[in-house]
Scaffold this motif. Sequence first.
Motif, PDB file in Angstrom:
ATOM      1  N   ILE A   1       0.868  -1.174   0.000  1.00  0.00           N
ATOM      2  CA  ILE A   1       0.000   0.000   0.000  1.00  0.00           C
ATOM      3  C   ILE A   1       0.907   1.225   0.000  1.00  0.00           C
ATOM      4  O   ILE A   1       1.653   1.456   0.950  1.00  0.00           O
ATOM      5  CB  ILE A   1      -0.936   0.006   1.228  1.00  0.00           C
ATOM      6  N   ILE A   2       0.857   1.977  -1.100  1.00  0.00           N
ATOM      7  CA  ILE A   2       1.674   3.171  -1.221  1.00  0.00           C
ATOM      8  C   ILE A   2       0.908   4.327  -0.578  1.00  0.00           C
ATOM      9  O   ILE A   2      -0.219   4.633  -0.977  1.00  0.00           O
ATOM     10  CB  ILE A   2       1.985   3.503  -2.702  1.00  0.00           C
ATOM     11  N   THR A   3       1.521   4.931   0.428  1.00  0.00           N
ATOM     12  CA  THR A   3       0.856   6.009   1.159  1.00  0.00           C
ATOM     13  C   THR A   3       1.662   7.296   1.043  1.00  0.00           C
ATOM     14  O   THR A   3       2.832   7.277   0.646  1.00  0.00           O
ATOM     15  CB  THR A   3       0.729   5.655   2.655  1.00  0.00           C
ATOM     16  N   VAL A   4       1.010   8.370   1.411  1.00  0.00           N
ATOM     17  CA  VAL A   4       1.698   9.654   1.520  1.00  0.00           C
ATOM     18  C   VAL A   4       1.587  10.081   2.973  1.00  0.00           C
ATOM     19  O   VAL A   4       0.488  10.260   3.504  1.00  0.00           O
ATOM     20  CB  VAL A   4       1.070  10.721   0.601  1.00  0.00           C
ATOM     21  N   VAL A   5       2.759  10.177   3.622  1.00  0.00           N
ATOM     22  CA  VAL A   5       2.813  10.560   5.031  1.00  0.00           C
ATOM     23  C   VAL A   5       3.751  11.752   5.136  1.00  0.00           C
ATOM     24  O   VAL A   5       4.932  11.641   4.784  1.00  0.00           O
ATOM     25  CB  VAL A   5       3.317   9.395   5.912  1.00  0.00           C
TER      26      VAL A   5
END
Length: 149
Positions: free
Chosen positions: A80-84
């Motif tokens: 799961i590619i997330t933006v944090v």
Amino acid sequence: MEATEKKLKLIVFELQKEEYAIPVQQVRSIEKLLPITRVPNVPPHIKGVINLRGVITPIVDLRARFDIEEKRKTDASRIIITVVDEHEVGFIVDAANDVVDITEDQIEPAPEVVGSLENKYVQGVVKIDKRLFVCLDLNEILQLDQSKD
């Protein structure tokens, strides 16, 4: 007229047959497992980096991060590619199950003990029918990584 409840969408994924959730607005994409390039001298839960559409993205194995027993990856395993905090980070999970719609008031505070996860990773718990999701705080998971350096 009542104030409208804030609606949220959550991505539900699985680790060791338990369901967890993160807000969909933090998710950029869900990918099948890709070749991961190892990086020396990183904690064991950081599996390395991938080049995804020209972006070098660090990959964190959530099983290792949460001290859950290692498991052979399957066709259902996903990143799961997330933006944090404006950084892309990928999280390896056992499976990405679905997207659920909830209202903000459905998130209940985390109990003192939630399985084997430490409370600092948990934003809350959501119950929908017979399903129970643990909502994770990705910012906290990554901030804890940085504090160990």
